[in-house]
Design a protein around this motif. Sequence first.
Motif, PDB file in Angstrom:
ATOM      1  N   GLU A   1       7.165  14.603  18.917  1.00 33.96           N
ATOM      2  CA  GLU A   1       6.379  15.185  20.011  1.00 33.96           C
ATOM      3  C   GLU A   1       6.446  14.316  21.258  1.00 33.96           C
ATOM      4  OE1 GLU A   1       2.576  15.896  18.221  1.00 33.96           O
ATOM      5  OE2 GLU A   1       3.282  17.749  17.268  1.00 33.96           O
ATOM      6  N   VAL A   2       6.217  13.023  21.072  1.00 30.97           N
ATOM      7  CA  VAL A   2       6.248  12.104  22.214  1.00 30.97           C
ATOM      8  C   VAL A   2       7.615  12.142  22.903  1.00 30.97           C
ATOM      9  CG1 VAL A   2       6.255   9.646  22.834  1.00 30.97           C
ATOM     10  CG2 VAL A   2       4.470  10.540  21.343  1.00 30.97           C
ATOM     11  N   LEU A   3       8.678  12.267  22.118  1.00 32.51           N
ATOM     12  CA  LEU A   3      10.033  12.153  22.678  1.00 32.51           C
ATOM     13  C   LEU A   3      10.674  13.507  22.980  1.00 32.51           C
ATOM     14  CD1 LEU A   3      11.232   9.324  20.311  1.00 32.51           C
ATOM     15  CD2 LEU A   3      10.909   9.100  22.775  1.00 32.51           C
ATOM     16  N   GLY A   4       9.933  14.584  22.765  1.00 28.75           N
ATOM     17  CA  GLY A   4      10.495  15.902  23.066  1.00 28.75           C
ATOM     18  C   GLY A   4      11.629  16.285  22.121  1.00 28.75           C
ATOM     19  N   LEU A   5      11.496  15.933  20.844  1.00 30.40           N
ATOM     20  CA  LEU A   5      12.576  16.205  19.884  1.00 30.40           C
ATOM     21  C   LEU A   5      12.197  17.275  18.861  1.00 30.40           C
ATOM     22  CD1 LEU A   5      13.774  12.551  19.202  1.00 30.40           C
ATOM     23  CD2 LEU A   5      15.079  14.329  20.371  1.00 30.40           C
TER      24      LEU A   5
ATOM     25  N   MET B   1      10.369   3.835  16.846  1.00 32.36           N
ATOM     26  CA  MET B   1       8.926   4.085  16.965  1.00 32.36           C
ATOM     27  C   MET B   1       8.249   4.356  15.626  1.00 32.36           C
ATOM     28  SD  MET B   1       8.807   6.415  20.389  1.00 32.36           S
ATOM     29  CE  MET B   1       7.225   7.123  20.036  1.00 32.36           C
ATOM     30  N   VAL B   2       8.931   5.151  14.759  1.00 34.34           N
ATOM     31  CA  VAL B   2       8.263   5.522  13.503  1.00 34.34           C
ATOM     32  C   VAL B   2       8.002   4.294  12.623  1.00 34.34           C
ATOM     33  CG1 VAL B   2       9.106   7.895  13.414  1.00 34.34           C
ATOM     34  CG2 VAL B   2      10.452   6.073  12.335  1.00 34.34           C
ATOM     35  N   ARG B   3       8.726   3.255  12.870  1.00 33.00           N
ATOM     36  CA  ARG B   3       8.489   2.043  12.074  1.00 33.00           C
ATOM     37  C   ARG B   3       7.231   1.309  12.542  1.00 33.00           C
ATOM     38  NH1 ARG B   3      13.507  -1.483  12.174  1.00 33.00           N
ATOM     39  NH2 ARG B   3      12.055  -2.750  10.952  1.00 33.00           N
ATOM     40  N   GLN B   4       6.673   1.767  13.656  1.00 34.30           N
ATOM     41  CA  GLN B   4       5.482   1.146  14.244  1.00 34.30           C
ATOM     42  C   GLN B   4       5.629  -0.370  14.325  1.00 34.30           C
ATOM     43  OE1 GLN B   4       2.062   2.849  12.164  1.00 34.30           O
ATOM     44  NE2 GLN B   4       2.403   4.763  13.271  1.00 34.30           N
ATOM     45  N   PRO B   5       6.667  -0.807  15.006  1.00 39.72           N
ATOM     46  CA  PRO B   5       6.902  -2.247  15.098  1.00 39.72           C
ATOM     47  C   PRO B   5       5.902  -2.894  16.053  1.00 39.72           C
ATOM     48  CG  PRO B   5       8.407  -1.088  16.536  1.00 39.72           C
ATOM     49  CD  PRO B   5       7.631  -0.035  15.804  1.00 39.72           C
ATOM     50  N   LYS B   6       5.762  -4.196  15.917  1.00 40.19           N
ATOM     51  CA  LYS B   6       4.905  -4.938  16.854  1.00 40.19           C
ATOM     52  C   LYS B   6       5.682  -5.278  18.111  1.00 40.19           C
ATOM     53  CE  LYS B   6       3.836  -7.857  13.554  1.00 40.19           C
ATOM     54  NZ  LYS B   6       3.276  -9.015  12.864  1.00 40.19           N
ATOM     55  N   VAL B   7       7.013  -5.286  17.981  1.00 38.38           N
ATOM     56  CA  VAL B   7       7.868  -5.628  19.120  1.00 38.38           C
ATOM     57  C   VAL B   7       9.083  -4.701  19.136  1.00 38.38           C
ATOM     58  CG1 VAL B   7       9.224  -7.448  20.237  1.00 38.38           C
ATOM     59  CG2 VAL B   7       7.208  -8.063  18.885  1.00 38.38           C
ATOM     60  N   PHE B   8       9.365  -4.129  20.300  1.00 39.26           N
ATOM     61  CA  PHE B   8      10.575  -3.331  20.492  1.00 39.26           C
ATOM     62  C   PHE B   8      11.636  -4.188  21.165  1.00 39.26           C
ATOM     63  CE2 PHE B   8       7.706   0.310  20.249  1.00 39.26           C
ATOM     64  CZ  PHE B   8       8.488   1.245  19.596  1.00 39.26           C
ATOM     65  N   LEU B   9      12.849  -4.120  20.637  1.00 38.69           N
ATOM     66  CA  LEU B   9      13.957  -4.835  21.262  1.00 38.69           C
ATOM     67  C   LEU B   9      14.990  -3.796  21.678  1.00 38.69           C
ATOM     68  CD1 LEU B   9      14.271  -7.600  18.532  1.00 38.69           C
ATOM     69  CD2 LEU B   9      13.041  -7.768  20.701  1.00 38.69           C
ATOM     70  N   PHE B  10      15.385  -3.832  22.925  1.00 38.93           N
ATOM     71  CA  PHE B  10      16.363  -2.863  23.431  1.00 38.93           C
ATOM     72  C   PHE B  10      17.585  -3.611  23.946  1.00 38.93           C
ATOM     73  CE2 PHE B  10      12.190  -0.959  24.277  1.00 38.93           C
ATOM     74  CZ  PHE B  10      12.342   0.353  23.862  1.00 38.93           C
ATOM     75  N   ASP B  11      18.765  -3.270  23.449  1.00 40.64           N
ATOM     76  CA  ASP B  11      19.972  -3.897  23.984  1.00 40.64           C
ATOM     77  C   ASP B  11      20.800  -2.859  24.737  1.00 40.64           C
ATOM     78  OD1 ASP B  11      21.948  -5.626  24.658  1.00 40.64           O
ATOM     79  OD2 ASP B  11      22.424  -6.268  22.616  1.00 40.64           O
TER      80      ASP B  11
ATOM     81  N   ARG C   1      15.158   6.430  31.943  1.00 43.50           N
ATOM     82  CA  ARG C   1      14.438   5.267  32.477  1.00 43.50           C
ATOM     83  C   ARG C   1      12.989   5.636  32.749  1.00 43.50           C
ATOM     84  NH1 ARG C   1      16.708   4.316  37.759  1.00 43.50           N
ATOM     85  NH2 ARG C   1      14.753   4.962  38.693  1.00 43.50           N
ATOM     86  N   THR C   2      12.781   6.776  33.369  1.00 45.29           N
ATOM     87  CA  THR C   2      11.400   7.169  33.658  1.00 45.29           C
ATOM     88  C   THR C   2      10.665   7.501  32.361  1.00 45.29           C
ATOM     89  OG1 THR C   2      12.271   9.341  34.200  1.00 45.29           O
ATOM     90  CG2 THR C   2      11.713   7.954  36.039  1.00 45.29           C
ATOM     91  N   GLU C   3      11.398   8.056  31.378  1.00 46.82           N
ATOM     92  CA  GLU C   3      10.743   8.343  30.093  1.00 46.82           C
ATOM     93  C   GLU C   3      10.305   7.057  29.400  1.00 46.82           C
ATOM     94  OE1 GLU C   3      12.887  11.011  27.556  1.00 46.82           O
ATOM     95  OE2 GLU C   3      12.959  12.565  29.103  1.00 46.82           O
ATOM     96  N   ILE C   4      11.159   6.054  29.446  1.00 40.07           N
ATOM     97  CA  ILE C   4      10.794   4.769  28.830  1.00 40.07           C
ATOM     98  C   ILE C   4       9.584   4.175  29.542  1.00 40.07           C
ATOM     99  CG2 ILE C   4      11.558   2.383  28.486  1.00 40.07           C
ATOM    100  CD1 ILE C   4      14.330   3.472  27.896  1.00 40.07           C
ATOM    101  N   SER C   5       9.576   4.327  30.857  1.00 38.02           N
ATOM    102  CA  SER C   5       8.458   3.828  31.646  1.00 38.02           C
ATOM    103  C   SER C   5       7.150   4.521  31.255  1.00 38.02           C
ATOM    104  CB  SER C   5       8.775   4.048  33.124  1.00 38.02           C
ATOM    105  OG  SER C   5       7.800   3.450  33.907  1.00 38.02           O
ATOM    106  N   HIS C   6       7.193   5.844  31.122  1.00 39.83           N
ATOM    107  CA  HIS C   6       6.007   6.595  30.690  1.00 39.83           C
ATOM    108  C   HIS C   6       5.574   6.170  29.294  1.00 39.83           C
ATOM    109  CE1 HIS C   6       5.660   9.185  34.064  1.00 39.83           C
ATOM    110  NE2 HIS C   6       6.830   9.771  33.892  1.00 39.83           N
ATOM    111  N   LEU C   7       6.574   6.051  28.425  1.00 38.33           N
ATOM    112  CA  LEU C   7       6.314   5.678  27.046  1.00 38.33           C
ATOM    113  C   LEU C   7       5.620   4.320  26.991  1.00 38.33           C
ATOM    114  CD1 LEU C   7       7.084   7.371  24.633  1.00 38.33           C
ATOM    115  CD2 LEU C   7       9.083   5.933  24.306  1.00 38.33           C
ATOM    116  N   HIS C   8       6.096   3.395  27.800  1.00 36.77           N
ATOM    117  CA  HIS C   8       5.501   2.068  27.779  1.00 36.77           C
ATOM    118  C   HIS C   8       4.064   2.116  28.287  1.00 36.77           C
ATOM    119  CE1 HIS C   8       5.128  -2.188  27.628  1.00 36.77           C
ATOM    120  NE2 HIS C   8       4.814  -2.251  28.901  1.00 36.77           N
TER     121      HIS C   8
END
Length: 340
Positions: free
Chosen positions: A123-127, A152-162, A177-184
């Motif tokens: 839902e959050v990601l429009g999938l 996201m489903v792993r509910q991590p404490k830290v997200f790492l993006f490469d 980029r704007t979606e990631i910004s909203h998500l954050h």
Amino acid sequence: MGVYMASVEIQKVRKCFGETEVLKEVSLSIREGEFVVLVGPSGCGKSTLLRMVAGLELPTSGTISIDSKVVNTVPPKSRGVAMVFQNYALYPHMTVRDNLSFGLKLAHVAIPEIEKRVKEAAEVLGLVKHLEKKPGQLSGGQKQRVAMGRAMVRQPKVFLFDEPLSNLDAQLRVKMRTEISHLHRRLHATSIYVTHDQVEAMTLADRIAVMNQGQLEQVGSPLELYQNPRTRFVASFIGTPSMNFVEGELLYLIKAPHGVASAGFRPENTFLKQGKVSLGEGQVVLVEPLGSIAYIHISLKGNYLVSEMKGHDWPEIGSTTEVFIDDSKVFYFDSQGKRI
Ligand SMILES: Nc1ncnc2c1ncn2[C@@H]1O[C@H](COP(=O)(O)OP(=O)(O)OP(=O)(O)O)[C@@H](O)[C@H]1O
Ligand SMILES: [Mg+2]
């Protein structure tokens, strides 16, 4: 969705591959919920640093702590981190739903809980409409969202993006980029994000960490780095087009203080019609119209300068033009590249 927040403390971390030292004592404290962007030239050690936080590489020395607990010897799956890669790394034969739930099944999470998390992430990601498709039936942006959903489903404490968006076309990058910004803004997840894209770095980051040859050059808010670079490297790396630098006789014209080896000023403070200080006449070598502005490239006394010009009455390529700057907007550097 769950709350994903942890502090990350990187303390005097070094990394050698055989004889080669690729990271030299990097220290960086990341606050709970903070979005830190790592930038730097190719090969400077960004991915290596990220992979050490993820647990995919072992530091040669130094410590990495998550929520004040040293995790150097903790295996990746027990660190509470999730990594999103450039190449998505989806399972091609599985549906989106299975791609999202696979890791949780392996971790023996209860089925109702898995279904709940997959539903929320979709839902959050429009999938939602794409859950039964396979990756081959998705666009690049959708694949990227599945890769993010899997983290996201792993509910991590830290997200790492490469470099998660570097395989996408320009338009899709802006959208993601704007979606990631909203998500954050929604999740406030602690995030470490590697990118080559200036705009991504400037717009997403709470703080940007500029790396160069295995070291941190400067860490600060995007505006801090833009307005107050401590080194010539940071000054040239942050901002597009890059800052102009002049050396030699032009330094006298600008009345640079004694000991200055180079002076820098940004294209938006480099003018062709009028300005406070004239640098003399140069030759127009390239005009790049971008719509409302144009970048005019000029060769002047052996220096290569770019002027950001508003409007459309730019000079012709090959013509001669006087160049002016605002001397209150000049940065000075010594011979070591340190800001004076
Ligand atoms: N497994 C390895 N064995 C040996 N050298 C490695 C290994 N992994 C990385 N390196 C070297 O370490 C240095 C840093 O690599 P790294 O991948 O961290 O750079 P990067 O900043 O992510 O670059 P890019 O922007 O191109 O992705 C490079 O010189 C690379 O060749
Ligand atoms: Mg890399």
